[in-house]
Each structure stands twice: as C-alpha cells, then as structure tokens.
Design a protein around this motif. Structure first.
Motif, PDB file in Angstrom:
ATOM      1  N   ASN A  55      46.313 139.861  31.350  1.00 35.48           N
ATOM      2  CA  ASN A  55      45.663 138.573  31.137  1.00 35.48           C
ATOM      3  C   ASN A  55      45.278 138.460  29.661  1.00 35.48           C
ATOM      4  N   ASP A 102      56.198 133.191  28.184  1.00 32.59           N
ATOM      5  CA  ASP A 102      56.233 132.313  29.359  1.00 32.59           C
ATOM      6  C   ASP A 102      57.673 132.259  29.851  1.00 32.59           C
ATOM      7  N   GLY A 154      54.657 128.567  33.469  1.00 31.98           N
ATOM      8  CA  GLY A 154      53.850 127.437  33.007  1.00 31.98           C
ATOM      9  C   GLY A 154      52.353 127.682  33.103  1.00 31.98           C
ATOM     10  N   ARG A 155      51.926 128.892  32.816  1.00 29.70           N
ATOM     11  CA  ARG A 155      50.497 129.207  32.866  1.00 29.70           C
ATOM     12  C   ARG A 155      50.109 129.731  31.483  1.00 29.70           C
ATOM     13  N   CYS A 156      50.108 131.024  31.271  1.00 27.41           N
ATOM     14  CA  CYS A 156      49.883 131.554  29.934  1.00 27.41           C
ATOM     15  C   CYS A 156      51.231 131.970  29.349  1.00 27.41           C
ATOM     16  N   GLY A 157      51.212 132.474  28.112  1.00 26.56           N
ATOM     17  CA  GLY A 157      52.434 132.998  27.509  1.00 26.56           C
ATOM     18  C   GLY A 157      52.936 132.144  26.369  1.00 26.56           C
ATOM     19  N   ILE A 194      41.618 130.064  27.812  1.00 24.77           N
ATOM     20  CA  ILE A 194      42.180 131.315  27.273  1.00 24.77           C
ATOM     21  C   ILE A 194      43.588 131.145  26.726  1.00 24.77           C
ATOM     22  N   SER A 195      44.232 129.998  26.982  1.00 23.87           N
ATOM     23  CA  SER A 195      45.601 129.814  26.498  1.00 23.87           C
ATOM     24  C   SER A 195      45.875 128.319  26.396  1.00 23.87           C
ATOM     25  N   VAL A 196      46.576 127.917  25.349  1.00 25.59           N
ATOM     26  CA  VAL A 196      46.896 126.502  25.139  1.00 25.59           C
ATOM     27  C   VAL A 196      48.368 126.409  24.764  1.00 25.59           C
ATOM     28  N   SER A 197      49.056 125.431  25.337  1.00 28.23           N
ATOM     29  CA  SER A 197      50.470 125.261  25.005  1.00 28.23           C
ATOM     30  C   SER A 197      50.832 123.802  25.280  1.00 28.23           C
ATOM     31  N   ARG A 247      49.004 121.518  27.839  1.00 27.54           N
ATOM     32  CA  ARG A 247      48.538 122.382  28.921  1.00 27.54           C
ATOM     33  C   ARG A 247      47.482 123.339  28.370  1.00 27.54           C
ATOM     34  N   THR A 256      44.941 126.716  29.879  1.00 26.71           N
ATOM     35  CA  THR A 256      44.682 127.592  31.024  1.00 26.71           C
ATOM     36  C   THR A 256      43.270 128.148  30.927  1.00 26.71           C
ATOM     37  N   HIS A 263      43.120 131.984  37.362  1.00 25.20           N
ATOM     38  CA  HIS A 263      43.474 130.932  36.401  1.00 25.20           C
ATOM     39  C   HIS A 263      43.475 129.554  37.046  1.00 25.20           C
ATOM     40  N   VAL A 270      45.183 125.882  35.725  1.00 21.13           N
ATOM     41  CA  VAL A 270      45.960 125.249  34.663  1.00 21.13           C
ATOM     42  C   VAL A 270      45.588 123.768  34.611  1.00 21.13           C
TER      43      VAL A 270
END
Lengths: 372, 372
Positions: free
Chosen positions: A92, A143, A147-150, B276-279, B282, B284, B316, B318
């Motif tokens: 994570n 990723d 479609g979540r983190c990465g 914790i994550s942005v893309s 989106r 998360t 998580h 999203v």
C-alpha cells in the motif's frame, strides 16, 4: 477485544454463537497446497495477512515455506512483526508521516518494505527512514488495470524508480503489479485477458529499466483468483494470495479454466450461528452483518441442501427451507460460508480452530481493526 | 482494541486516518431533537445502543431523558450496564443457556428485559432467572410484517403471554412490535402502510389480552425511519430509534411525507480518510470496507460537490472528480458519510468527537464486536 470464546477441548456444540471457526483439516490442506504450488512453479510465496490479521496463521504460513507476509496497513505490519514474522511488505502507499515513522521503527527489528506511486510518497518514506536510522524497501506500484493506486507503466514508472534508487534510506526492490479487480472476475477468460495485459505492462516497464541500466528487481503481485496465471507467465517472482487459506462464497463461484466453478481450495472458514426463532419454513439465526460482512451478498448455508439465506440484518440471518426439508430447531447450530472472507474476519477477535468436533486451538486476531 | 487515536485538543488535521469522527454540534442537535419529540408525543424514548455500542453516548441519551437503552445482544447489555446504564431491554430472542445466565446475573445490578417468541424461549429465560435468584422482564415479540422473529399476532401471542405470566422469575412487560424492514422503505407511503398494518396487529393482540383479563402492558418498537408514525398512532408507548444520533446515507435518502427526502436529523457521523494516490480525475483514500460497512452501497463524500465514490476494497475507496473540479491532493483529508451507520461503527474501537476543528472528547466503543 472480547474475551476468549472457548477453551481447548470444548465440543463444537458448546461454543457460544456467533463464532468464527476454522476447520483445521481443510485449512491445513489449503496452506500446504498453495505452498507446494509456489515451490513447483519456482516463485516465492508471500501470503497476504489482510485476509486473517492473525499472527498465529502467519507463522504457520512462514513455517510452510512463505518468505514473509504482506500487510495492507501499518497496524497490520506491527501486529505481524510483534507476532514473530520477520519480513513484511506493506502492499500500500503510505503517506502519513506518523505511519511512516512507525514503519521505519519496525525496520529496526524486521525486514520492512512498502509501495510508492508518487514523488511525494518517495520523499516522505525517505525522510522517515533517515530520521529513524533504518532502511525501508520500496516497490514501485504500477497500475496494471485495477484503476486504484499505481503509477502508469513505462516511462512514468521508470522515472519514479530512479527517484527511489537515489533516495537515502530507501532500497529499491522491484515492481508491485497487482490487479485486484481481476481476482473476482467470474469468467476465466476475463481473468486471463486481464493478467495477460498486466504482464505486458510489467514486461515493458522492466525492459525500459534494463535499457536505462537500472536493475529492475523482482515483480510481486497476484491473488487467489489469478495466481496460476501470474506464476505461469514467468514474469512474476512472488505471489501475494491471501484468501486461499479460508476461501469464501465469491471465490468458490468464479469459473476455472474449464468454464465451470472448480475451486482449487476448500472452505475452511465459517461463522457458526444458532437458531433463535422458527416459524413455518423460516428460521432466524443469531449472526448478521456484525458477524458476516455483507457487501458481497448473503452467506451460503454449509452442508444443508435446500436451506437458503434470504436476508441479513445487524444480528440476524433469516433462512428459508425448501418444501420437504426437515425443519430447523431452536438451539440448533448452522455453519455459514461468508460472502467475503477478509472483512468478515475483521469483525471478530478470535478464530476458534476445530479438529473434527472439538476445539483444538484458539487464535487471536490481533490486527482486528488495525486499519491505521 | 486498538490504541486511543487522538488526545483532547488535537487539531482535526492531525488525527490519524482512517478515523471514525462525530461532529458534536450535529450530534447534540440530533440527541435533543429526538428527546423533545418523544416528550412532545407523550411516549418514552429507549434509544437503540446497537447503533453506537458506546456507553458514553448511552449516558448522554439517558441524561437527555431516555428511560434506558435497547441492546441487541447480551454483550451489548453487559457493556451498557458496566458503563452506567441502569435499564436495558435486549430486543432479541435469547436461547443460549450461557447467554441467559449472563443476562440473569446482570439483573442483580440493573433492570433487564428481553424478548420471547417461543415456549422454549420462555422456559429457558425462566430457568436462568430462577437459578440466579433474579427477575427478567419479558416482552412478547409479535411479527408485524418483518418476517424475522416474532410470534403471530392474536391468539398465538396471547398463549405465549399467558405462559410468561405464569413462569417463575419472569415479569411480563408488554409487546415488542418492531418492523425493521419498514425503516428503510424508500417511499413514505409504503412506510405508512406498513406501520398501519403493524398497528392493526398490536390493537388486535391487546384487545384479546384485555378480553382474557390479562393486563397487556406497554408496546415498544419503532426506529428512525418510522418513529413519527408509531408515536402518532397512539398505540406505541416507547420508541426504540437508534440511527437518529448519527444518520447515514440510506436514512437521508428515504422520502419524507412530502414525497422528497427531508431528513429530520443531520449527518453527525463520518469516516475521515486521507488521500494516498492521485491519477487524472481519480483519487484513492486510505479507508475501505474495514472502515465503512459496504452492504448498503458506497459512501457519500461530505461537503464536496462533484466528487463521487466509485469503488471500495478492503482498505481503499476510489473517488472520481467531475470535469472542472479542483484536484484532490495527496495527504488531504476527506469526510465520508457511511451507507449504513450501525455496522460501520462496529468496525472501530473509538469515536473521536469534534467541536469544530478540534478533538473535544474520545469515546470508547466498548461493545465493539460484542455479538455474543
């Protein structure tokens, strides 16, 4: 934490309900079957402890050959290391300075790694490791379709890897390539296509790293629903499956390669409930949404053809009997197979492990609630 | 139990995530509004503690005028009585001899009642009370349309009441008439019809008892979704609403008498999560199914138009941003309104109570996990 539910040797019918129980014969078969699969496929096994949140189980997994465990939160990592596991990967992104401080402290006593998918994440982890005087392993998460983190595979991932390699306190270990949604795709062909595409992303990113002269490390990922695909691809070096030790209704229902459900693992996890009310073809149990997580639908009734769960509320599950089925009686016990094992286990403080009809072991779920 | 999450005076942005938080201003408004409603309607209020599992909240409810609380399990009753509540009704059928022993022991220090819907239940409760040398109050539960527990209204209910009246150690107190499913019917007209029919069942059963010369006691029931209907009917003497102190997405979405959602209570309960994550569009969050119960669907994002939850996994959630919305940033905090408050609270050990932007109180959820 609620008090320990049953002593060793207690007959199954004397365990108070609702109780989370494990059938040890099925559990041990699952444990060894996955360990042997990984050995045979020449990959490492790092089972996911988010499934059980229970160091007693993690220790059994390591004893069976696992290199360590995965955790999904810092609290889980703490519980696993306190419980005797020496190597934990937090699968994570961790951004909170307080959580990173705790993680860097854990690295004094164990091998600890986490994921990064942003420059901010790399900076924060590096700062925490330097302050604690320890080292944190880093996998860059790409990723691969979830479609979540990465970070995006390819050039963006390579840029981030370079940042990790240069950051003090961090040790680049490889790529996290996990397709969580694909685990639950009911059709085998859809899972195969998803892991095929994930493999392409892995191959492309590793080639770019090698071309740039950066050793690409290992690739870790996979879950119970797809682990054979990742292992057979030759691209993954480590499997993160978790649910295989318990199984649940959803995993048992997905198609195998034949196009039919053909679960490779047995149901070993149940919620044992008691009948508290009977009326006509209906019986009501003393276990509901606070004992069985409901987001994947209703539980299955184990070992009783013609008895179906038709509703759940906080502390009740209502069963309906098909015509001609023998009536359930008040006080009778019923085993339910949860829709989804991980969040179901997280509702309980203890797992009562049964050998046949007797309590053989009682395991504390010490990371229950440890989502911070 | 996980460690206490934040000290008094901590600024909201320094609370570790995910955290269960209560906005005290909204919470207190809900608390007093329901208490005043009950006073105005001339009915007793016995709020349901299954919503919060938290004695600190139960004490506030009693201080605001409640006669005591409801519990759904013996473990909840124990936690409430240990936490200072002197009068607990377990709104459930209890059949296990071990649980009944615990309940009968509680009756040494507090007023304790439970439900019966079977001869077996009456016998078992009577035996436990006699053995402990205490008295247990009994409400006979009639099934008013929920299809879960409860004896049929009318003659069957009267037979059971007679058995209770004659049983040593038991004190007949009245009828439980609760339509749990009706609480969540989205259409007001459907709730009105359901409670109308429930009222008919109550009236019929009480008339039969009176005709047989048995004092019918009081009628208890109702929840947040229907409490005005039961109170206005003149047939119920006591309301068991619980969710009103917190509210949730589902309760806020049901129709009021106007045919539109017109929630009488404010959202006071939130899960605070960190990005914790942005893309792209989106983001998360670090809170998922182990912090927010998912069986009633995805949470709402509080106070942020154009930001929608599109998926949840164990740890998580999203979010997706509508075009043109300002991007979320890593480390930012977001408040989520749970789909269903009761099982969400049961995932946490602590409630962090905020006055504005500071921690004002921290409440232990001592009955978390107490489903036995």
């Amino acid at each position: 934490m609620q008090i320990e539910p049953a002593g060793i040797g207690t007959p199954v019918d004397a365990i108070e309900t609702p109780a989370l129980v494990v059938d040890l014969d099925s559990f041990e078969q699952n444990l060894h079957q996955m360990a042997e699969f990984a050995r045979g496929a020449g990959v490492r096994l790092r089972p996911h402890a988010k499934t059980h949140r229970c160091p007693a189980i993690a220790r059994k997994q390591v004893a069976a050959g696992a290199v360590g465990v995965c955790a999904q939160t810092v609290g889980e990592a703490e519980a696993m290391i306190r419980g005797g596991v020496g190597d934990v990967l937090v699968t994570n992104e961790i951004l909170s300075p307080g959580k990173l401080r705790r993680l860097a402290m854990l690295a004094r006593d164990a091998s600890v790694a986490l994921l990064c998918d942003s420059a901010a994440g790399v900076d924060a982890a590096s700062r925490a490791a330097v302050e604690a005087g320890t080292q944190l392993g880093i996998y860059v998460e790409i990723d691969v379709g979830m479609g979540r983190c990465g970070v995006a595979p390819g050039a963006s991932a390579c840029d981030l890897v370079r940042q990790v390699v240069e950051a003090p306190g961090l040790v680049f270990q490889g790529l996290q390539a996990y397709h969580g949604r694909a685990q639950h795709f009911p059709r085998f062909a859809d899972r195969e296509a998803a892991i095929g595409a994930a493999g392409q992303a892995v191959r492309e990113t590793r080639s770019m790293l090698e071309a740039a002269g950066v050793p690409p490390g290992i690739v870790t990922g996979a879950g119970t629903g797809t682990h054979r695909l990742e292992a057979e691809s030759g691209l993954w070096h480590e499997l993160q499956a978790g649910s295989y030790v318990f199984m649940d209704r959803e995993y048992a229902e997905i198609e195998g390669p034949s196009g039919r459900p053909e679960p490779a693992f047995d149901h070993s996890l149940f919620v044992m409930a008691g009948v508290i009310s009977v009326s006509g073809n209906r019986a009501t149990l003393d276990a509901g949404l606070k004992s069985l997580s409901g987001e994947k639908g209703l539980p299955l009734v184990y070992g009783r053809a013609g008895v179906t769960a038709v509703g759940m509320s906080d502390e009740h599950t209502v069963l309906e009997l098909a015509p001609g089925m023998p009536a359930l009686e008040i006080g009778e016990r019923v085993r339910l197979i949860p829709g989804h094992c991980d969040p179901t286990v997280n509702l309980h403080d203890w797992i009562v492990a049964l050998r046949g009809d007797q309590v053989a072991e009682v395991w504390a779920i010490t990371a229950r609630g440890a989502s911070q």
